[in-house]
Design an enzyme around this catalytic site. Structure first.
Site, PDB file in Angstrom:
ATOM      1  N   LYS A  43      -1.712  -2.163   7.803  1.00  0.00           N
ATOM      2  CA  LYS A  43      -2.037  -3.590   7.866  1.00  0.00           C
ATOM      3  C   LYS A  43      -1.177  -4.388   6.908  1.00  0.00           C
ATOM      4  O   LYS A  43      -0.593  -3.856   5.979  1.00  0.00           O
ATOM      5  CB  LYS A  43      -3.495  -3.792   7.477  1.00  0.00           C
ATOM      6  CG  LYS A  43      -4.470  -3.686   8.593  1.00  0.00           C
ATOM      7  CD  LYS A  43      -4.011  -4.285   9.890  1.00  0.00           C
ATOM      8  CE  LYS A  43      -4.266  -5.775   9.966  1.00  0.00           C
ATOM      9  NZ  LYS A  43      -3.942  -6.253  11.336  1.00  0.00           N
ATOM     10  N   TYR A  80       2.605   0.778  14.994  1.00  0.00           N
ATOM     11  CA  TYR A  80       1.577   0.637  13.963  1.00  0.00           C
ATOM     12  C   TYR A  80       2.006   1.340  12.680  1.00  0.00           C
ATOM     13  O   TYR A  80       2.286   2.518  12.664  1.00  0.00           O
ATOM     14  CB  TYR A  80       0.238   1.229  14.421  1.00  0.00           C
ATOM     15  CG  TYR A  80      -0.799   1.084  13.322  1.00  0.00           C
ATOM     16  CD1 TYR A  80      -1.414  -0.145  13.121  1.00  0.00           C
ATOM     17  CD2 TYR A  80      -1.087   2.128  12.469  1.00  0.00           C
ATOM     18  CE1 TYR A  80      -2.308  -0.315  12.092  1.00  0.00           C
ATOM     19  CE2 TYR A  80      -1.990   1.965  11.439  1.00  0.00           C
ATOM     20  CZ  TYR A  80      -2.599   0.746  11.255  1.00  0.00           C
ATOM     21  OH  TYR A  80      -3.484   0.576  10.226  1.00  0.00           O
ATOM     22  N   ASP A 120       0.881  -1.165   0.000  1.00  0.00           N
ATOM     23  CA  ASP A 120       0.000   0.000   0.000  1.00  0.00           C
ATOM     24  C   ASP A 120       0.920   1.217   0.000  1.00  0.00           C
ATOM     25  O   ASP A 120       1.635   1.453   0.973  1.00  0.00           O
ATOM     26  CB  ASP A 120      -0.883  -0.041   1.260  1.00  0.00           C
ATOM     27  CG  ASP A 120      -1.692   1.232   1.456  1.00  0.00           C
ATOM     28  OD1 ASP A 120      -1.526   2.192   0.667  1.00  0.00           O
ATOM     29  OD2 ASP A 120      -2.494   1.268   2.418  1.00  0.00           O
TER      30      ASP A 120
END
Ligand code: F6R
Ligand code: MG
Ligand code: MG
Length: 364
Positions: free
Chosen positions: A230, A227, A13
């Site tokens: 994903k 983080y 991504d």
């Protein structure tokens, strides 16, 4: 021995359009141009699901080849430049390093590669998912290669009757173990039933030792220690002639299972099978999606794709996924819609705990 073909699927991504919902056509065009211009590849196909770009490539250079990985890295960097110009959301988000270091593994993008001698006919399915994690393939791979209620061939095809070998990875300890199915199914299920930690990386045909399936098992958040988006995973499965039939490979997706990764990587929801033009997560940034593209390989050429989940036979699965999604949403911030604390990628818990530190009284 005949010549071997490598099928590499590398994904990242590098910018969403709009938010985290999809990929802008200018990025896909850029990626196509980069791959088509490369002399390293026999063939390529650029796909997307949600905000992830998937580079599907064939070549003769084997797995973990530095030149192929560099090509994928350069392609994602070029797409990042386009994404930055358009101020797309999270431009370059999955590229964790500043410069390529020889192998794209551990640098952010997800990788699934298999090398094999092309059979007389070589049907493959490339699965690609968004808003979920690598362990999302555990349940379908178990059904495809070990469940006789799903795969009739395990019972009635003599060339599949001996079963398959499953290589399972522990993503926390960075170890692997191989289970032989059907004999060791119960042992294996102890582990793969916990898909946040244990992932099926590879499946082999037991009789021939041939590679049957491979998944991407990168966990971005474990790699980066914080983080960073994903690990929306990919998976390649070979089909027919001693491997499961295409229909047996698609069948597990007719009943959507719950996966982790919806909204903020911190919620559980049903994995909805969709055609490419429905692969744009919307509701609560989801529900999580999976696309299945079928190809026939011909001397390494990718003949296809066939957009399998666009078929109306999966309408009912989509409806079921929507119903499950509605129910899960009704739980709001409560588990099990919200993931268990260990798995939450965004969490305010440390901040709230700090604020309330002095108000927690010790009980005697
Ligand atoms: C889930 C996902 C999205 C984002 C959410 C918040 O994997 O990609 O649900 O987590 O849209 O995004 P940020 O933090 O970028 O505003
Ligand atoms: Mg994104
Ligand atoms: Mg994504």
């Amino acid at each position: 021995m005949g010549k071997k073909i490598t099928l590499s699927v590398i994904k990242a991504d590098v910018g969403g359009f709009v938010g985290h919902s999809s990929v802008h056509p200018a990025l896909l065009e850029k990626a196509q141009g980069m791959l088509q211009g490369s002399p390293l590849l026999i063939d390529s196909y650029v796909a997307h699901v949600g905000d992830d770009i998937n580079l599907i490539m064939t070549h003769e250079l084997g797995r973990n080849n530095g030149e192929i990985h560099q090509l994928a890295w350069d392609t994602f960097c070029a797409c990042t430049e386009v994404a930055k110009k358009l101020k797309l959301y999270g431009a370059g988000q999955d590229l964790l390093a500043d410069a390529f270091s020889g192998n794209i593994k551990g640098m952010g993008p997800g990788v699934a590669e298999m090398e094999f001698e092309e059979r007389k006919s070589e049907p493959v399915v490339v699965f690609m998912a968004d808003k979920t994690e690598p362990g999302a393939w555990n349940l379908p791979l178990y059904k495809i290669f070990a469940d006789p209620f799903n795969t009739a061939g395990l019972v009635i095809d003599p060339s599949m009757h001996d079963g398959f070998l499953f290589e399972v990875r522990d993503l926390i300890e960075n170890t692997r173990v191989t289970f032989s199915a059907p004999e060791e199914l119960y042992d294996m299920l102890v582990f793969i039933g916990a898909p946040g930690r244990y992932c099926i990386k590879r499946v082999f045909h037991k009789q021939s030792g041939e590679i049957a399936a491979v998944s991407s098992t990168q966990r971005l958040n474990l790699m980066a220690g914080r983080y960073v988006g994903k690990d929306d995973p990919v998976c390649i499965v070979r089909c027919q002639s001693g491997m499961p039939a295409v229909g047996e490979v698609l069948e597990p997706f007719a009943r959507p299972h719950l996966v982790s990764g919806w909204m903020r990587g911190s919620h559980s929801g049903p994995l909805m099978p969709v055609g490419v033009n429905q692969a744009t997560p919307t509701r609560f940034d989801g529900p999580p999606r999976v696309v299945a593209l079928g190809f026939q390989l011909s001397e390494g050429k990718l003949v296809g794709p066939q957009d399998f989940f666009a078929d109306p036979a999966f309408d009912q699965a989509r409806q079921m996924a929507n119903e499950i999604a509605g129910y899960m949403r009704s739980l709001g911030p409560f588990e099990p819609h919200r993931l268990h604390l260990d798995e939450m990628e965004y969490t305010t818990m440390p901040l709230v705990l700090k604020k309330l530190k002095d108000r927690f009284e010790k009980l005697r």
